[in-house]
Write a protein that holds these residues in place. Sequence first.
Motif, PDB file in Angstrom:
ATOM      1  N   CYS A  54       0.938  -1.413   0.045  1.00 16.19           N
ATOM      2  CA  CYS A  54       0.033   0.460   0.021  1.00 16.19           C
ATOM      3  C   CYS A  54       0.948   0.959   0.197  1.00 16.19           C
ATOM      4  O   CYS A  54       2.007   1.571   0.002  1.00 16.19           O
ATOM      5  CB  CYS A  54      -0.445   0.259   1.302  1.00 16.19           C
ATOM      6  SG  CYS A  54       0.117   0.338   3.032  1.00 16.19           S
ATOM      7  N   GLU A  55       0.273   2.413  -0.318  1.00 13.65           N
ATOM      8  CA  GLU A  55       1.063   4.034  -0.484  1.00 13.65           C
ATOM      9  C   GLU A  55       0.746   4.477   1.159  1.00 13.65           C
ATOM     10  O   GLU A  55       2.453   5.232   1.843  1.00 13.65           O
ATOM     11  CB  GLU A  55       0.433   4.738  -1.481  1.00 13.65           C
ATOM     12  CG  GLU A  55       0.881   4.813  -2.412  1.00 13.65           C
ATOM     13  CD  GLU A  55       0.958   3.234  -3.167  1.00 13.65           C
ATOM     14  OE1 GLU A  55       2.299   3.155  -4.241  1.00 13.65           O
ATOM     15  OE2 GLU A  55      -0.113   2.977  -2.882  1.00 13.65           O
ATOM     16  N   GLN A  56       0.091   3.407   1.651  1.00 16.51           N
ATOM     17  CA  GLN A  56      -0.068   4.292   3.305  1.00 16.51           C
ATOM     18  C   GLN A  56      -0.728   3.773   4.411  1.00 16.51           C
ATOM     19  O   GLN A  56      -2.294   2.818   4.398  1.00 16.51           O
ATOM     20  CB  GLN A  56      -0.561   6.023   3.268  1.00 16.51           C
ATOM     21  CG  GLN A  56      -0.975   6.585   4.630  1.00 16.51           C
ATOM     22  CD  GLN A  56       0.483   6.748   5.238  1.00 16.51           C
ATOM     23  OE1 GLN A  56       1.559   7.311   4.938  1.00 16.51           O
ATOM     24  NE2 GLN A  56       0.389   6.331   7.042  1.00 16.51           N
ATOM     25  N   HIS A  57      -0.478   2.999   5.630  1.00 13.88           N
ATOM     26  CA  HIS A  57      -0.842   2.375   6.664  1.00 13.88           C
ATOM     27  C   HIS A  57      -2.385   3.080   7.077  1.00 13.88           C
ATOM     28  O   HIS A  57      -1.834   4.569   7.587  1.00 13.88           O
ATOM     29  CB  HIS A  57      -0.248   1.441   7.421  1.00 13.88           C
ATOM     30  CG  HIS A  57       0.669   2.227   7.749  1.00 13.88           C
ATOM     31  ND1 HIS A  57       1.973   2.486   7.482  1.00 13.88           N
ATOM     32  CD2 HIS A  57       1.165   2.465   8.769  1.00 13.88           C
ATOM     33  CE1 HIS A  57       2.707   3.705   7.931  1.00 13.88           C
ATOM     34  NE2 HIS A  57       2.005   3.907   9.162  1.00 13.88           N
ATOM     35  N   ILE A  58      -3.335   2.973   8.003  1.00 10.45           N
ATOM     36  CA  ILE A  58      -4.094   3.672   8.633  1.00 10.45           C
ATOM     37  C   ILE A  58      -4.364   2.891   9.639  1.00 10.45           C
ATOM     38  O   ILE A  58      -4.526   1.415  10.307  1.00 10.45           O
ATOM     39  CB  ILE A  58      -5.436   3.535   8.118  1.00 10.45           C
ATOM     40  CG1 ILE A  58      -5.860   2.402   7.335  1.00 10.45           C
ATOM     41  CG2 ILE A  58      -5.271   4.591   7.486  1.00 10.45           C
ATOM     42  CD1 ILE A  58      -7.442   2.887   6.176  1.00 10.45           C
ATOM     43  N   LEU A  59      -5.272   3.080  10.565  1.00 13.61           N
ATOM     44  CA  LEU A  59      -5.469   2.548  11.619  1.00 13.61           C
ATOM     45  C   LEU A  59      -6.993   1.588  11.923  1.00 13.61           C
ATOM     46  O   LEU A  59      -7.343   2.036  10.904  1.00 13.61           O
ATOM     47  CB  LEU A  59      -5.613   3.399  13.148  1.00 13.61           C
ATOM     48  CG  LEU A  59      -5.868   1.790  14.904  1.00 13.61           C
ATOM     49  CD1 LEU A  59      -5.060   2.076  15.396  1.00 13.61           C
ATOM     50  CD2 LEU A  59      -7.137   3.947  15.431  1.00 13.61           C
ATOM     51  N   ASN A  60      -6.711   0.221  11.760  1.00  9.79           N
ATOM     52  CA  ASN A  60      -7.716  -0.697  11.582  1.00  9.79           C
ATOM     53  C   ASN A  60      -8.238  -0.825  13.163  1.00  9.79           C
ATOM     54  O   ASN A  60      -9.906  -0.140  12.153  1.00  9.79           O
ATOM     55  CB  ASN A  60      -7.080  -2.264  11.529  1.00  9.79           C
ATOM     56  CG  ASN A  60      -8.345  -3.143  11.353  1.00  9.79           C
ATOM     57  OD1 ASN A  60      -9.396  -2.977  11.052  1.00  9.79           O
ATOM     58  ND2 ASN A  60      -8.269  -4.033  12.130  1.00  9.79           N
ATOM     59  N   ILE A  61      -7.760  -1.046  14.190  1.00  5.53           N
ATOM     60  CA  ILE A  61      -8.840  -1.233  15.265  1.00  5.53           C
ATOM     61  C   ILE A  61      -7.687  -0.411  16.386  1.00  5.53           C
ATOM     62  O   ILE A  61      -6.442  -0.946  16.507  1.00  5.53           O
ATOM     63  CB  ILE A  61      -9.647  -2.536  15.376  1.00  5.53           C
ATOM     64  CG1 ILE A  61     -10.554  -2.683  16.408  1.00  5.53           C
ATOM     65  CG2 ILE A  61      -7.725  -3.629  15.823  1.00  5.53           C
ATOM     66  CD1 ILE A  61     -11.156  -3.511  16.791  1.00  5.53           C
ATOM     67  N   GLY A  62      -8.732   0.269  17.926  1.00  7.46           N
ATOM     68  CA  GLY A  62      -8.109   0.764  18.662  1.00  7.46           C
ATOM     69  C   GLY A  62      -8.831   0.432  19.667  1.00  7.46           C
ATOM     70  O   GLY A  62     -10.322   0.850  19.915  1.00  7.46           O
ATOM     71  N   HIS A  63      -8.735  -1.383  20.542  1.00  3.73           N
ATOM     72  CA  HIS A  63      -9.481  -1.566  21.444  1.00  3.73           C
ATOM     73  C   HIS A  63      -9.378  -1.807  22.433  1.00  3.73           C
ATOM     74  O   HIS A  63      -8.166  -2.785  22.562  1.00  3.73           O
ATOM     75  CB  HIS A  63     -10.410  -2.453  20.671  1.00  3.73           C
ATOM     76  CG  HIS A  63     -11.261  -3.138  20.909  1.00  3.73           C
ATOM     77  ND1 HIS A  63     -11.853  -4.373  20.514  1.00  3.73           N
ATOM     78  CD2 HIS A  63     -11.272  -3.730  22.162  1.00  3.73           C
ATOM     79  CE1 HIS A  63     -12.888  -5.066  21.627  1.00  3.73           C
ATOM     80  NE2 HIS A  63     -12.876  -4.389  22.995  1.00  3.73           N
ATOM     81  N   VAL A  64      -9.124  -1.604  23.740  1.00  2.00           N
ATOM     82  CA  VAL A  64      -9.054  -2.432  24.999  1.00  2.00           C
ATOM     83  C   VAL A  64     -10.202  -3.703  26.085  1.00  2.00           C
ATOM     84  O   VAL A  64     -11.134  -2.847  24.856  1.00  2.00           O
ATOM     85  CB  VAL A  64      -9.074  -1.336  26.112  1.00  2.00           C
ATOM     86  CG1 VAL A  64      -9.649  -1.979  27.591  1.00  2.00           C
ATOM     87  CG2 VAL A  64      -8.089  -0.376  25.943  1.00  2.00           C
ATOM     88  N   MET A  65      -9.416  -4.663  25.555  1.00  2.00           N
ATOM     89  CA  MET A  65     -10.233  -6.135  26.300  1.00  2.00           C
ATOM     90  C   MET A  65      -9.326  -5.933  27.642  1.00  2.00           C
ATOM     91  O   MET A  65      -8.833  -6.265  27.770  1.00  2.00           O
ATOM     92  CB  MET A  65     -10.260  -6.972  25.075  1.00  2.00           C
ATOM     93  CG  MET A  65     -10.618  -6.321  24.020  1.00  2.00           C
ATOM     94  SD  MET A  65     -10.881  -7.576  22.937  1.00  2.00           S
ATOM     95  CE  MET A  65      -9.518  -7.426  21.621  1.00  2.00           C
ATOM     96  N   ASP A  66     -10.415  -6.267  28.761  1.00  2.00           N
ATOM     97  CA  ASP A  66      -9.913  -6.296  30.239  1.00  2.00           C
ATOM     98  C   ASP A  66     -10.777  -7.497  30.265  1.00  2.00           C
ATOM     99  O   ASP A  66     -12.227  -7.656  30.110  1.00  2.00           O
ATOM    100  CB  ASP A  66     -10.820  -5.425  30.640  1.00  2.00           C
ATOM    101  CG  ASP A  66     -10.021  -5.019  31.912  1.00  2.00           C
ATOM    102  OD1 ASP A  66      -8.578  -5.392  32.358  1.00  2.00           O
ATOM    103  OD2 ASP A  66     -10.779  -4.669  32.069  1.00  2.00           O
ATOM    104  N   ARG A  67      -9.982  -8.496  30.088  1.00  2.60           N
ATOM    105  CA  ARG A  67     -10.093 -10.289  30.466  1.00  2.60           C
ATOM    106  C   ARG A  67     -10.594 -10.062  31.801  1.00  2.60           C
ATOM    107  O   ARG A  67      -9.317 -10.739  32.842  1.00  2.60           O
ATOM    108  CB  ARG A  67      -9.687 -11.235  29.533  1.00  2.60           C
ATOM    109  CG  ARG A  67      -9.063 -10.443  27.967  1.00  2.60           C
ATOM    110  CD  ARG A  67      -8.119 -11.865  28.079  1.00  2.60           C
ATOM    111  NE  ARG A  67      -8.834 -12.927  27.316  1.00  2.60           N
ATOM    112  CZ  ARG A  67     -10.577 -13.356  26.417  1.00  2.60           C
ATOM    113  NH1 ARG A  67     -10.006 -12.203  25.795  1.00  2.60           N
ATOM    114  NH2 ARG A  67     -10.289 -14.155  26.577  1.00  2.60           N
ATOM    115  N   GLY A  68     -11.813 -11.008  31.515  1.00  2.59           N
ATOM    116  CA  GLY A  68     -12.695 -10.789  33.673  1.00  2.59           C
ATOM    117  C   GLY A  68     -12.038 -12.856  34.214  1.00  2.59           C
ATOM    118  O   GLY A  68     -12.387 -13.610  33.166  1.00  2.59           O
ATOM    119  N   PRO A  69     -11.831 -13.157  35.096  1.00  3.80           N
ATOM    120  CA  PRO A  69     -12.110 -14.062  36.045  1.00  3.80           C
ATOM    121  C   PRO A  69     -12.947 -15.109  34.976  1.00  3.80           C
ATOM    122  O   PRO A  69     -14.520 -14.477  34.983  1.00  3.80           O
ATOM    123  CB  PRO A  69     -11.985 -13.544  37.256  1.00  3.80           C
ATOM    124  CG  PRO A  69     -11.562 -12.582  37.718  1.00  3.80           C
ATOM    125  CD  PRO A  69     -11.963 -11.767  36.335  1.00  3.80           C
ATOM    126  N   GLY A  70     -12.584 -16.491  34.550  1.00  5.93           N
ATOM    127  CA  GLY A  70     -13.613 -16.912  33.737  1.00  5.93           C
ATOM    128  C   GLY A  70     -13.941 -16.587  32.511  1.00  5.93           C
ATOM    129  O   GLY A  70     -14.779 -16.924  31.570  1.00  5.93           O
TER     130      GLY A  70
END
Length: 285
Positions: free
Chosen positions: A107-123
């Motif tokens: 590509c000529e330029q990359h871009i942001l696909n996703i910016g996502h916090v995942m807080d994985r809890g007990p279980g």
Amino acid sequence: MTDLARLHSGTPTAQIVAAMERDGAVIVTDFLAPDVLERFNRELDPLLGDARPGHGGEFVNDLVAAFFGDHVRHVAGLAGKSSTFVDEVLVHPVYEGVNRAVLGASCEQHILNIGHVMDRGPGAQRQYLHRDQLVWHHVPASAGQIQVSSVVALNDFTADNGATVVAPGSHQWPWERRPLESELAVAEMPAGSAVLYLGSTIHAGGTNSTRDTWRRGIHISYCAGWLRTEENQYLVVGPDRVRTMSTHARTLLGYTAHDGTATGGGYLGTVELAGPERLLDTGGL
Ligand SMILES: O=C(O)CCC(=O)C(=O)O
Ligand SMILES: [Fe+2]
């Protein structure tokens, strides 16, 4: 059980990229400085405090709901919610170097696909083992590298609390090959480190078998600038917000044209036949 290479964030980009090309993934240590980590976590605390485990079941469809499960707290669309993300993470020089090296040929330029916090809890159960780039399953393998993904640890990642698992070498496997348990590496790493991997590398968020420890990580990925992104960054970050950002951040959020005319392609993402930056700067957007 196998393992991943660990390189300090100050390592020359070529060595980080070489490890990714060899193994499909690499752990980059000291990716976020302690003060950035602290600032970022402080920004996230109230957002996660308001987040319901399982996102109240509000996902794009039931398959996605099953993929994320109901023990994970989410903060999606980070580019629209966190200035630390925009100023310190999105434009991180390691990402920029790796993205240019890995995605530059497709590509000529990359871009942001996703910016996502995942807080994985007990279980939280281990996610389905997957390749991130198969969200674009219509793109043939001959397109080359189209995605660089990562998970940044915002607290310590352990095998027990849901650290990302990765199948080293799987970026070179036939699509249908599934890893054995013995072929998985666990990206155990201290807060502030990151695991970077190719879009073609098999991995998953791990099982959290603890009683009371959450695993806080950011899933960040970049893709070729001609792809439709998972998160709609134009709506995540509207013109008024993006106007205040650096040129680099604007570009990564898709607010410049993807101009392939010099290499035999065409242009994408214009407004009034020009790059959006012109209208952004003159108040026309
Ligand atoms: O959170 C993780 O460890 C991995 C997340 C992931 O692979 C995904 O959501 O696609
Ligand atoms: Fe993934």
